[in-house]
Design an enzyme around this catalytic site. Structure first.
Site: not given
Lengths: 398, 398
Positions: B40-42, B62-63, B92, B95, B98, B106, B110, B170, B391
Site C-alpha cells: 500500500c502507498h502508506t 499492513h494489508e 478494543c 475506550c 469505541c 480506537c 495507539r 486496508c 494491488r
C-alpha cells in the site's frame, strides 16, 4: 411614495438621512413600513468598502420588523397590515435548494439581491432626485419604507413586540440555528463558543437549550466591554474600570446565556486550541466560530475532539481570506461545516421563532443594549465599532 | 522463533530479506503466520523517510492475512489455527472512542503502535542478531510471522481465500467505508472520485452499491497505465501505445467498478472544480479525494454543490502540508470531512466484509494486478512507484 432613509452614498463615509422615493411594489413584491431595525456587523462590513460585492449608493440594513403597506400583483401570503420580518435569506419553496430539504439557501431571487435590484425588472425601487439607490441583501431596512420580494417576507404574530423581534431577522437565529440545525448538538455535549457577541451568546443559549454539559466561552479583553454594557446596572460603575472585576462581570453575564466557563486566550502562552484540548480531555464535541477571523476558525476546528468533533463557521471572514489546517485534522474524524442564517428556512421558521419568544422559550430582549433613532444611525455604528454594544435597535419613526 | 522478513534498515534504501527473531506473544498479544501481504502507498510513504513519525529499522506492511500461530495470556477471542486479518486500526470496545459509537478510531494501543513497540513492555518483538527492529502500524506484515495486539486481530471465515481477502486489511474497505460510513451517500447522488487507484475504484464500487446516479472518475494521464494493467488481456497490446485507445480502455475498466463518466483535468483549461460544477448543474453531492494531494483536496471540496455537498478526504497528504479554502465554501453549506479505514470498526466489520466478498457482493480479486513473492518485494515497490499496478499481493512463503 416619499420617505426617510439612511443612504450610504460612498464606502466608509457617514450615512446621510435623505428623502427617498420608494416605488410601488411590482408583481411578487411587498412594500413594508419598517418600524424597527437593528444594526449588524454585515452592514458595517459592506459599508466599509471591503465587501467586493458591495454596491453604492445603497440603503443598508437587514435585521428589522414592520408592517405590510401594500402588495404587488400575485402576492397572496401577506396583505396590508400584516406584521412581518423581512428575511435576507429568501424561501420560495420551489427551487432545488428549497426542495432538497438539506439547506435553507433558496436560490430564487439570489441573482437580483446580489446585484442590488429586484427580479421583476432588474431595477431598484429606491431613488433620490431620480438617481437610483441600490438595495442591500434584498431587505434595505434602514428606510422607513422598503420593497422586498414576497419570498423574503415572514408573516408573524401581530401581538409580538416589533421593537424586540426585529432581532429575529439575523443574529439570534444565526446562533441558535448553528447549534440546532447545523451542528445538531446533543445533550451532554461539550461546546466551545469563540466570540461572545450577539451571535456567540445566541450559540451559548442554543447549546444550553440543547442540554450541553459544558459551554466554554472564549473571548479576548477588548470584547469584554461589549458584554459589560448589557447588565451594567447591577454593578458599581467603579468596578468597570478594574480589569479583574470586568472579567468577573463578563462571566456573570455570559452565564445568563448558558456559558459555564470562560477562557481568555491572552491568559495563556499555548495556542488556544491546545488550552481547550487540555481542559476537555481531548477536545470539545462542538465548536462555533462567531467572529469571522480565519485564524480563530482554524483554532475552533483544531480544539475539537478526535473522532467526532464538529466545528461550525458562523462568522463572516473578510473577502479573499482563507482557512487552512492539516488534512490530518479531518482524516482523524473532525468535521468542518458552516452555516448561514443558522440553517433556518426563513419564511417557515422565523414565525416559529417569534412564537418561541412569546412563550419565553428563547431570549431576545437581553441582547438589546441600546435603543436609538434612525437619525442617530451613525452614532449607533460608532457604538458597534467601539465594541460598546450587543444589539442597538433603531426606532425608524421616532 | 526464527523467520524471514523484509527489513527497512534505513529510509529509501532497498528492503533486505533477513533472518528475524520473533519473540513469543506476551499477555494480550497474538503471533500470526502471515501468508499473504499486499503493498500500500502508506508503506512506501514511511519507507521514503518523509513520514516524520517513521522509525528505522522497521518491518513495514499492513494489508495482509494469515493464521494464528500462538496467543499470549488472557487472549480469548482467537486461538491457534484461526484465520485472521491483522488490523492497523484496533478495536478494543472499551475506550471512549469505541464506546462513543461515532468513530472507529480506537485509542487503546495507539501510543505503542505509534512508537513501533508493544503495549505490555514498550518493546519490540522483532530482532536481528539481538538488535531490535521496530514494528509498523501495529501490524508489520512483511514478515512470515508477526506479533500484534489482540485488539488488532479480526477473525474471519476459514473458507475465505487468504491470497484475496488480505486486501480487506486496508485499501478496499477504506474506499467502500468512505462512501457508506463517512459520507453516507444516498441513492440518486452525483459522486466525484479523484484518483482511480485501488481506493478510488473502491469508492466508485461503494457509490454504485449505494445507488449513485452518476459517478465521475477524475484522473490524469499518468495514472492510466495503472488501470490498464488490470484487464490488459482483452486488448491488443498495440492499443496500449495509442493515447486515444488507452483512455478508452481506462474508461471501460473504470466502468466495471461503477464509474459512469471520466474527466481528465489535463483536457481542460479551467480549474477542475469549475469543470465539474459546470457538468453537474451546480456541483456534485459527494466528492472523495483518494490521492493525498492538498490541491486536489481543495478542488474536491469546491466542486461540491452549494447547500449540501460533502467532501471526504481519503488520501494521506505528506507531512506538514495544509488544506485551504475560502470559508465562504463552508458557510454556503459544504461539509469537509475525512476518513480513516473508511470508518469501519475493524474487528467487528472486517469479518462482515469477508462475508460480503464470499457472497460476491463486493469485488476484491479485481483489484489484484500482480502476484509476487516476499523475495521480490523491492520489485513490487518499483511497480507501485511506476504506477504499474493496483494491488500487488506477495506470497510470503513461496
Amino acid at each position: 411614495m416619499a420617505t426617510r432613509a439612511a443612504v450610504a452614498w460612498e464606502p466608509n463615509k457617514p450615512l446621510v438621512i435623505e428623502d427617498v422615493q420608494v416605488a410601488p411594489p411590482q408583481a411578487g413584491e411587498v412594500r413594508i413600513q419598517i418600524l424597527y431595525s437593528a444594526l449588524c456587523h454585515t452592514d458595517a462590513y459592506t459599508w466599509s468598502g471591503k465587501d467586493p460585492e458591495g454596491l453604492f449608493p445603497c440603503i443598508l440594513g437587514h435585521e428589522a420588523a414592520g408592517i405590510v403597506e401594500s402588495v404587488g400583483e400575485g402576492v397572496t401570503e401577506v396583505q396590508p397590515g400584516d406584521h412581518v420580518i423581512p428575511c435576507y435569506q429568501a424561501e420560495c419553496r420551489e427551487c432545488k435548494f428549497c426542495k432538497s430539504g438539506k439547506t435553507n439557501l433558496c436560490g430564487k431571487v439570489r441573482s437580483a439581491t446580489g446585484a442590488g435590484v429586484m427580479m421583476a425588472d432588474r431595477k431598484s425601487r429606491f431613488s433620490v432626485n431620480g438617481k437610483p439607490i441600490y438595495h442591500f441583501m434584498g431587505t434595505s431596512t434602514f428606510s422607513q419604507y422598503t420593497v422586498v420580494h414576497d419570498v423574503s417576507v415572514a408573516k408573524i404574530d401581530p401581538k409580538a413586540p416589533l421593537d424586540k423581534v426585529c432581532l429575529l431577522g439575523c443574529g439570534v437565529p444565526t446562533g441558535l440555528g448553528a447549534v440546532w440545525n447545523t451542528a445538531k448538538v446533543e445533550s451532554g455535549s461539550i461546546v466551545a463558543v469563540f466570540g461572545l457577541g450577539t451571535v456567540g451568546l445566541a450559540v451559548a443559549e442554543g447549546a444550553k437549550a440543547a442540554g450541553a454539559s459544558r459551554i466554554i466561552g472564549i473571548d479576548i479583553d477588548s470584547k469584554k466591554k461589549c458584554c459589560i454594557n448589557l447588565f451594567v446596572r447591577p454593578y458599581p460603575v467603579a468596578d468597570l474600570f478594574s480589569s479583574r472585576a470586568t472579567l468577573a462581570i463578563l462571566m456573570e453575564i455570559a452565564k445568563d446565556f448558558g456559558v459555564t466557563e470562560f477562557v481568555n486566550p491572552k491568559d495563556h502562552d499555548k495556542p488556544i486550541q491546545q488550552v481547550l484540548v487540555d481542559q476537555t480531555d481531548g477536545g470539545v464535541d462542538y465548536s462555533f466560530e462567531c467572529i469571522g477571523n480565519v485564524s480563530v476558525m482554524r483554532a475552533a476546528l483544531e480544539c475539537c475532539h478526535k473522532g467526532w468533533g464538529t466545528s461550525v463557521i458562523v462568522g463572516v471572514a473578510a473577502s479573499g481570506q482563507e482557512v487552512c489546517t492539516r488534512p490530518f485534522q479531518l482524516v482523524t474524524g473532525r468535521v468542518w461545516k458552516g452555516t448561514a442564517f443558522g440553517g433556518f428556512k426563513s419564511r417557515s421558521q422565523v414565525p416559529w421563532l417569534v412564537e418561541k419568544y412569546m412563550k419565553k422559550e428563547i431570549k431576545v430582549d437581553e441582547y438589546i443594549t441600546h435603543n436609538l433613532t434612525l437619525a442617530e444611525i451613525n452614532k449607533a455604528f460608532d457604538l458597534m465599532h467601539e465594541g460598546g454594544c450587543l444589539r442597538c435597535v433603531l426606532n425608524m419613526h421616532a
